[in-house]
Design an enzyme around this catalytic site. Structure first.
Site, PDB file in Angstrom:
ATOM      1  N   LYS A 103     -13.853   0.881   0.917  1.00 53.44           N
ATOM      2  CA  LYS A 103     -14.255   1.835   1.966  1.00 53.44           C
ATOM      3  C   LYS A 103     -15.730   2.208   1.718  1.00 53.44           C
ATOM      4  CE  LYS A 103      -9.718   4.188   1.267  1.00 53.44           C
ATOM      5  NZ  LYS A 103      -8.661   3.377   1.798  1.00 53.44           N
ATOM      6  N   TRP A 128       0.701  -0.981   2.561  1.00 53.27           N
ATOM      7  CA  TRP A 128       0.103   0.371   2.642  1.00 53.27           C
ATOM      8  C   TRP A 128      -1.289   0.297   3.284  1.00 53.27           C
ATOM      9  CZ3 TRP A 128       1.211   5.266   2.624  1.00 53.27           C
ATOM     10  CH2 TRP A 128       0.347   6.252   2.126  1.00 53.27           C
ATOM     11  N   SER A 184     -10.493  -1.684  -2.269  1.00 53.36           N
ATOM     12  CA  SER A 184      -9.709  -0.483  -2.015  1.00 53.36           C
ATOM     13  C   SER A 184     -10.572   0.720  -1.647  1.00 53.36           C
ATOM     14  CB  SER A 184      -8.841  -0.221  -3.247  1.00 53.36           C
ATOM     15  OG  SER A 184      -7.699   0.467  -2.857  1.00 53.36           O
ATOM     16  N   HIS A 234      -1.790  -5.468  -4.033  1.00 56.33           N
ATOM     17  CA  HIS A 234      -3.076  -4.778  -3.926  1.00 56.33           C
ATOM     18  C   HIS A 234      -3.879  -5.015  -5.214  1.00 56.33           C
ATOM     19  CE1 HIS A 234      -5.608  -1.550  -2.398  1.00 56.33           C
ATOM     20  NE2 HIS A 234      -5.549  -0.938  -3.561  1.00 56.33           N
TER      21      HIS A 234
END
Ligand code: GCU
Length: 425
Positions: A266, A353, A262, A403
Site C-alpha cells: 500500500k 483476505w 502487503s 500471503h
C-alpha cells in the site's frame, strides 16, 4: 444493523454472532459482491472527458492525487529540510565477493533512518536498483553478519508496553525467504532496503516515535483529518531512499524499481503515485487500501482497516467505513497514478483476505490510462489461472500459496523490470 452488514453476515443464523462480535464476518462469496460502478478514470469529477495524455497529466492526475491525499492517505507536508547522508559502513567483498554492501544513515531534521544497499560486484556502469521497505529490520533480510542489527519494538510481556531495543542476533536472516538478494544481484540489480519502523513504528501510538511530529505545528499532538498518517510517512521514507540513490554514482537513479508487500505494498503504491522518480512499481499482495477494489467489499474492508489500523490512513478515510460506494475513487485510480510507468500487481490464491480478484480488476480498470499513453494494459478482463502472468506495461499474476513474497514473485518482477529497463540489450 445496517443492511450491508446483514448481507455480509450471509445467513440469518449468523446475525446474533455478527452483532455480538462487532467485527463483521468477511465476505468471501462472489455472489454477495454488491453491484457497483467504478469512477471513470478518463472523466474529470466535473464530467469533462480526458481524451489525451496531457489532460491526464495536467488535470485529472492532480485532481486524483488531491483526492487520495485529502480522503485516504493524508497530505504529506511539502516543505522538508534536505536529507543528509552518511556512509556508515562499506564492504566491497560482501557475500563472498558477489556484492558491495553499504549502510547509509539518512538524516532528516535530526531523525535518522538506516539504509542497507547491496550492489552487484563487477558492474560496468551504474546499476538499476530495487527499493523496498522491510518488516523486521535490515539484518532480518539476509544472514550477513556485516549488517547492523535494527532497532525493534518489543511488547513487554508483563506491562504489554512496547519498548525499543536492539534486535537479537539470532534474528539475522529470519525473513530471507522474501529477499533473494543473490538472485537480485545476479540479474544485475542492486537492492536498497530500510526497516519501516525507522520511519515510524507500526502501532497505534507509534506517531511520537516517528518522523511526522517533526513537522507538526507547535502545540499540535495529532495530525488534522486530512494530514498524513503512517502509510504516508512510510511512503515519504521511500522517497528519501531515492534522494540518497540519486547521489550514489554506482546507481542508475533513472532505473529505480519499487517493490512493496502487503501494508508496505500500500505504501509503495502511494509512494509511486506521488514520486515519479520510481520508474517501475510493484504491488505484492497489497489488498484493501492498496490494489484491491474497495467497492467489492470482499475480504478485508475499509471498516476493517480503520478499526484494526487506525494509524495507517487519515481520519477523513473513516467516513467511508461501510460506505465504499461513496468513495470518490477506488483502487484502480491509485494504480492509474503510476501511469505511464510500468506497474506490476500480484496476488496469491490463498490470500483471499487481500481479494486477488479485486486486485486483478483494479489493474484492468487502470489500463485505459496506460492506453492513453500508447502503452499496453492488462489486455483481458478474464482473471488468469495461477502462474499465468498477463498484460504489458500493467502486468498481473496470481500464484499458488499464501500471503507472502516468494521466488516466483521475484522472478516475475526481475524479468519485468529488466525488460522495461532494457537490460541485457
Ligand atoms: C493485515 C491487514 C492487511 C495488510 C496485512 C499485512 O492482514 O489486514 O491490510 O496488508 O496485514 O501488511 O501483512
Amino acid at each position: 444493523m445496517p443492511a450491508r452488514l446483514l448481507r455480509r453476515c450471509g445467513a440469518v443464523a449468523l446475525l446474533s454472532a455478527c452483532a455480538i462480535a462487532q467485527k463483521p464476518i468477511p465476505n468471501y462469496d462472489e455472489a454477495k459482491v454488491p453491484v457497483y460502478t467504478l469512477p471513470d478514470p478518463l472523466k474529470m469529477r466535473s464530467g469533462e472527458p480526458v481524451r489525451d495524455a496531457a489532460t491526464w497529466q495536467n488535470k485529472r492526475r492532480p485532481e486524483l492525487v488531491q483526492l487520495f491525499e485529502s480522503q485516504m492517505f493524508g497530505r504529506t507536508p511539502a516543505a522538508w529540510p534536505k536529507a543528509a547522508f552518511e556512509l556508515t559502513s562499506i564492504e566491497t567483498g560482501a557475500l563472498g565477493g558477489k556484492a558491495t554492501r553499504k549502510e547509509v544513515s539518512i538524516r532528516v531534521a535530526g531523525k535518522s533512518m538506516r539504509l542497507l544497499l547491496y550492489l552487484p560486484s563487477g558492474a560496468r556502469g551504474p546499476v538499476p536498483v530495487f527499493v523496498g521497505l522491510n518488516f523486521q529490520g535490515n539484518h532480518a533480510i539476509i544472514a550477513d553478519p556485516g549488517v547492523t542489527l535494527a532497532d525493534v519494538w518489543i511488547a513487554d510481556p508483563q506491562t504489554k508496553k512496547r519498548v525499543k531495543q536492539t534486535a537479537a542476533a539470532k534474528t539475522r536472516g529470519t525473513t530471507a525467504n522474501r529477499w533473494p538478494v543473490e538472485k537480485i544481484l545476479a540479474k544485475g540489480f542492486g537492492l536498497a532496503t530500510m526497516h519501516y519502523y525507522d520511519i515510524e513504528p507500526d502501532f497505534d501510538g507509534g506517531l511520537p516515535h516517528g518522523i511526522r511530529p517533526l513537522l507538526m505545528t507547535p502545540g499540535q499532538s495529532a495530525p488534522a483529518a486530512d494530514e498524513w498518517a503512517a502509510i504516508g510517512a512510510w511512503a515519504w521514507g521511500l522517497s528519501r531512499v531515492v534522494d540518497y540513490l540519486e547521489t550514489d554514482k554506482a546507481v542508475d537513479a533513472k532505473r529505480i524499481a519499487l517493490m512493496g508487500h502487503s501494508r508496505l505494498g500500500k505504501a509503495a503504491l502511494w509512494a509511486g503515485a506521488m514520486d515519479q522518480r520510481f520508474a517501475v512499481v510493484v504491488s505484492n499482495d497489497s489488498g484493501e487500501g492498496g490494489a484491491a477494489i474497495s467497492r467489492r467489499v470482499y475480504g478485508e474492508t475499509v471498516a476493517d482497516l480503520n478499526r484494526a489500523f487506525p494509524h495507517w490512513f487519515c481520519a477523513n478515510y473513516r467516513q467511508y467505513s461501510g460506505k465504499e460506494e461513496t468513495l470518490p475513487f477506488d483502487a484502480h485510480l491509485l494504480l492509474a497514478l503510476i501511469a505511464p510507468r510500468p506497474l506490476y500487481v500480484a496476488s496469491a490464491l490463498e490470500d483471499q483476505w487481500a481479494d486477488p480478484r479485486g486486485e486483478f480488476l483494479a489493474a484492468v480498470a487502470a489500463s485505459p490510462v496506460y492506453q492513453l499513453f500508447g502503452k499496453q494494459g492488462i489486455g483481458t478482463d478474464r482473471m488468469p489461472e495461477v502462474h499465468q502472468p498477463v498484460g504489458g506495461a500493467v502486468r498481473y499474476h496470481i500464484r499458488a500459496g499464501k500471503h507472502d513474497v516468494t521466488d516466483y514473485d521475484w522472478d516475475q518482477y526481475l524479468a519485468f523490470a529488466a525488460g522495461h529497463f532494457q537490460m541485457g540489450k
